[in-house]
Design a protein around this motif. Structure first.
Motif, mmCIF file in Angstrom:
data_model
loop_
_atom_site.group_PDB
_atom_site.id
_atom_site.type_symbol
_atom_site.label_atom_id
_atom_site.label_comp_id
_atom_site.label_asym_id
_atom_site.label_seq_id
_atom_site.Cartn_x
_atom_site.Cartn_y
_atom_site.Cartn_z
ATOM 1 N N PRO A 49 53.098 16.188 19.186
ATOM 2 C CA PRO A 49 53.670 17.273 19.778
ATOM 3 C C PRO A 49 54.310 18.231 19.281
ATOM 4 O O PRO A 49 54.812 18.203 18.837
ATOM 5 N N THR A 50 54.863 19.774 20.189
ATOM 6 C CA THR A 50 55.439 20.974 19.776
ATOM 7 C C THR A 50 56.323 21.473 21.153
ATOM 8 O O THR A 50 55.698 20.606 21.893
ATOM 9 N N GLU A 51 57.574 21.736 20.936
ATOM 10 C CA GLU A 51 58.334 22.732 21.982
ATOM 11 C C GLU A 51 57.672 23.225 22.407
ATOM 12 O O GLU A 51 57.474 24.736 21.420
ATOM 13 N N PRO A 52 57.421 24.135 23.481
ATOM 14 C CA PRO A 52 57.169 25.397 23.546
ATOM 15 C C PRO A 52 58.104 26.363 22.866
ATOM 16 O O PRO A 52 58.935 26.804 22.707
ATOM 17 N N ALA A 53 57.465 27.393 22.577
ATOM 18 C CA ALA A 53 58.180 28.927 21.766
ATOM 19 C C ALA A 53 58.567 29.505 22.976
ATOM 20 O O ALA A 53 58.212 29.169 24.385
ATOM 21 N N ASN A 54 59.972 30.002 23.136
ATOM 22 C CA ASN A 54 60.599 30.691 23.863
ATOM 23 C C ASN A 54 59.775 32.035 24.065
ATOM 24 O O ASN A 54 60.027 32.050 25.508
#
Lengths: 297, 448
Positions: free
Chosen positions: B422-427
């Motif tokens: 799982p990745t966090e959305p890029a800003n």
């Protein structure tokens, strides 16, 4: 054939005739010619012992109508068929269904039931005649040990056809069973599954709704071949009973044999044979016409 | 379930799709619900394990597809639900009632088989009447000759005929009722099989690859009809298919099976855009997803010579190491062709050098095959609009070296075993596109 008749087409047609000629010739020689010869002989009073013969027209056929032996043979043949046919059909079907559901002993059982088919019936007839002997036979040994009076299986007018039917049954069950097994194996399993979901999971329903209708073509084939086997009963009669006792087992083909080769009435024997062929043909035709429409979809 | 008498009016399912009441025993009203629960179902054939502890809840009125390659156990699972196969372990519950030992006919299910399994010796009407005859007539009234004497047969016959005619009308096969299955086309047989299943008023509708024997055009049509049937009947559908497009287009939820387990179950779009596993990502989606090898180190994803900052979610097990990068073909956007200075669009995302091999024309769009710089061993597929791919006057088609972009948000990461990272959305897009990377790209483009 070809509507255009160029030289190429004509050459091809000629070649086609050449190619089918050997087979056609063989069929004519082996099947058609003998029937014609038998038919011609049946119109004469030809005997095996004399070269002299006369044309007698349909006398041989007229003789049948009044011949007590002919009536007796016909009667015996039909009684035998009535005893033998239903049993040969039903017993092999029941065996096939029972064996098909076995997983472990299926092949062993198949071989055991098929063994009689591989043996020579003429030799086995002698064995059966020993087994069924009224005095020393093992079967009677069992009957008396159970407290019953010994039965004269082959010497009694009432029992002889039953005994012969039992021997024929023994010799044919394996064959019919294998035919039925082939038919059963060809029924798609998902029909049974669809039936189970539709509610037809009772054995009677499964049989009536799926097995029996899907087995139709096989059943018809078995019925026709078994009928022919019944009508052409000869070897056990010739070896064990010789038509006896008192002509109680004198069946159609045995009578034809007696007339031709024992009494030397070749003309009459030929007429009997021809009528036999016609009877069988008629029988198969009736089955084919009435049953065939209902078993093929 | 006690059957209501055939004279009872059939419930209008369209009016109340999920919970239908109909009169049954006097004083009792029965609610037709069909929640199907599978609890740790296991099954082996000899030494081959076919199903491994499958648990699955299917809600009333839901359309769930079991999808997977052949041999994944989906058909076996369906047969276990139907009762044609017994599980080695686990429970099957219909509306909370354990049905493991219940005969198929008492489970209130209907099944459509892959090759329809119509009775070839019966007419269409007889085929469809079969479940009703079995349910309504006692054994003696079903026997070939005895039934003529049976009052039950006489009493129920008109009702059965009426119900068959009604379903036949619904499926537009009234004109076929007298025919035998052999006289029907594939599509007609399919409809008769549906009719036979529908006529018994089942709670759950099971379908085993029902479209696989139809040609492509008919398949589309029947697919829509089955969807309409599901909508109008409100029944619970369990649908087995190997065709992910069927599963995606028809289902409320898709359960993707692989090697006897359910890899992921969810709405079709969830499986597509948020796969739990690289096998799910590979199976769902056509053309297939591009999978490239990469490495995560120091918070950056490196693939070939490109590196992208990546923020793994806090719960993520690994922080560095070898990974698999999933790129959907439509997420690789054609950007420009350096030699032609052809700007297709002002794009955002990471630029990647791409060498084109072949273009497959799919009609409205094209499928471009080629390789990304730095990955000479992995063929990559790009799905693009025809106009983008060919450019003005077809000039683009001749150019070999393209530049494509990918939005980092679209990158799917999987660990070496295939589990999703799982990745966090890029800003922002800017952050994902540092100048240093652009330089790296240029160099590769020069090399390629």
């Amino acid at each position: 054939m070809a509507t255009t008749s160029g030289p190429l087409q004509r050459a091809q047609t000629r070649l086609a005739y050449w190619l089918v000629a050997p087979a056609t010739l063989l069929i004519l020689l082996i099947y058609v010619l003998p029937i014609i010869v038998v038919f011609a002989a049946s119109l004469t009073d030809y005997t095996l012992v004399s070269d002299y013969y006369e044309f007698v027209g349909l006398d041989n056929y007229r003789k049948m109508a009044t011949d007590a032996q002919f009536g007796n043979a016909l009667h015996n043949t039909f009684v035998f068929a009535l005893l033998f046919l239903p049993a040969a059909f039903v017993v092999s079907l029941v065996l096939a269904i029972a064996i098909q559901e076995r997983k472990r002993f299926r092949s062993i059982l198949e071989i055991v039931y098929f063994l009689p088919v591989t043996s020579t019936l003429a030799a086995m007839a002698l064995v059966w005649s020993a087994l069924l002997d009224s005095r020393q036979g093992i079967v009677n040994g069992i009957v008396t040990s159970l407290g019953f009076a010994p039965l004269n299986f082959l010497g009694s007018e009432d029992l002889v056809l039953i005994s012969l039917a039992a021997i024929s049954l023994w010799s044919i069950i394996g064959f019919n069973m294998v035919l039925f097994l082939a038919g059963l194996t060809a029924i798609p399993t998902n029909l049974y599954e669809a039936a189970a979901i539709d509610g037809a999971d009772h054995p009677i329903d499964k049989f009536l709704k799926v097995t029996w209708p899907m087995l139709g073509p096989t059943a018809m084939f078995v019925a026709i071949t078994t009928s022919i086997t019944a009508f052409k009963l000869f070897d056990t009669v010739a070896i064990i009973t010789r038509g006896g006792p008192d002509k109680a087992s004198e069946v159609y083909l045995y009578l034809a044999f007696l007339e031709g080769f024992e009494y030397f009435n070749m003309g009459y024997s030929s007429a009997l044979s021809l009528v036999f062929i016609l009877l069988i043909l008629l029988f198969a035709l009736v089955q084919a016409v009435f049953v065939d429409r209902r078993v093929h979809y | 379930m006690p059957r209501s008498d055939h004279q009872a009016p059939r419930p209008n399912r369209q009016a109340a799709p999920t919970a239908v009441c109909r009169p049954s025993c006097p004083g009792l009203r029965e609610i037709i619900m069909a929640k199907l629960s599978l609890n740790k179902i296991g099954k082996s054939f000899g030494k081959t394990v076919v199903l491994k502890d499958i648990s699955l809840d299917i809600e009333d009125g839901e359309f769930v597809s079991l999808v997977g390659q052949s041999g994944c156990g989906k058909s076996t699972l369906l047969r276990i639900i139907a009762g044609l196969e017994a599980p080695d372990s686990g429970d099957i519950l219909i509306d909370g009632v354990r049905v493991n030992d219940t005969a198929p006919k008492h489970r209130n299910i209907a099944m459509v088989f892959q090759d329809y399994a119509l009775y070839p010796h019966m007419s269409v009407a007889e085929n469809m009447a079969m479940p009703l005859i079995m349910a309504r007539l006692p054994l003696h009234a079903r026997l070939p000759l005895a039934r003529r004497l049976s009052p039950a047969h006489r009493r129920h016959k008109p009702g059965i005929q009426r119900d068959v005619a009604e379903v036949a009308r619904k499926l537009h096969i009234e004109h076929l009722l007298d025919r035998r299955p052999a006289q029907l086309s594939g599509g007609q047989r399919q409809r008769v099989a549906l009719g036979r299943a529908l006529v018994r008023d089942p709670k759950i509708f099971l379908m085993d690859e029902p479209l696989s024997n139809l040609d492509a055009k008919l398949r589309m049509q029947v697919r829509r009809e089955i969807c309409e049937l599901h909508a109008s009947s409100g029944l619970t559908f369990v649908y087995v298919t190997h065709d992910q497009i069927e599963a995606m287009t028809m289902s409320d939820r898709v359960a993707l099976m692989h090697g006897g387990s359910i890899l992921q179950i969810g709405a079709p779009n969830a499986l597509y855009s948020d796969p739990d596993n690289v096998d799910v990502a590979r199976f769902i989606g056509s053309p297939e997803i591009n999978i490239l090898p990469g490495v995560i180190e120091n918070g950056a994803l490196r693939a070939g010579d490109i590196s992208v900052p990546v923020r793994l979610a806090p719960g993520c097990k690994i922080r560095s190491g070898a990974v698999q990068i999933g790129l959907r073909p439509e997420h690789l956007v054609l950007e420009k062709v350096p030699e032609l200075a052809y700007p297709a669009r002002i794009g955002t995302g990471i630029p990647l050098a791409f060498r084109k091999h072949t273009i497959e024309d799919l009609g409205a769009e094209v499928l471009v095959h080629g390789r990304l710089a730095g990955h000479p061993d992995h063929e990559v597929r790009i799905r693009a609009q025809k106009s983008d791919a060919y450019g003005a006057g077809g000039t683009l088609a001749s150019a070999k070296d393209w530049e494509v972009r990918i939005n980092p948000a679209h990158i799917l990461l999987f660990d070496a075993t295939g589990s999703r990272l799982p990745t966090e959305p890029a800003n922002s897009d800017r952050e994902a596109e540092p100048a240093a990377m652009r330089r790296g790209l240029r160099q590769q483009a020069g090399l390629a």
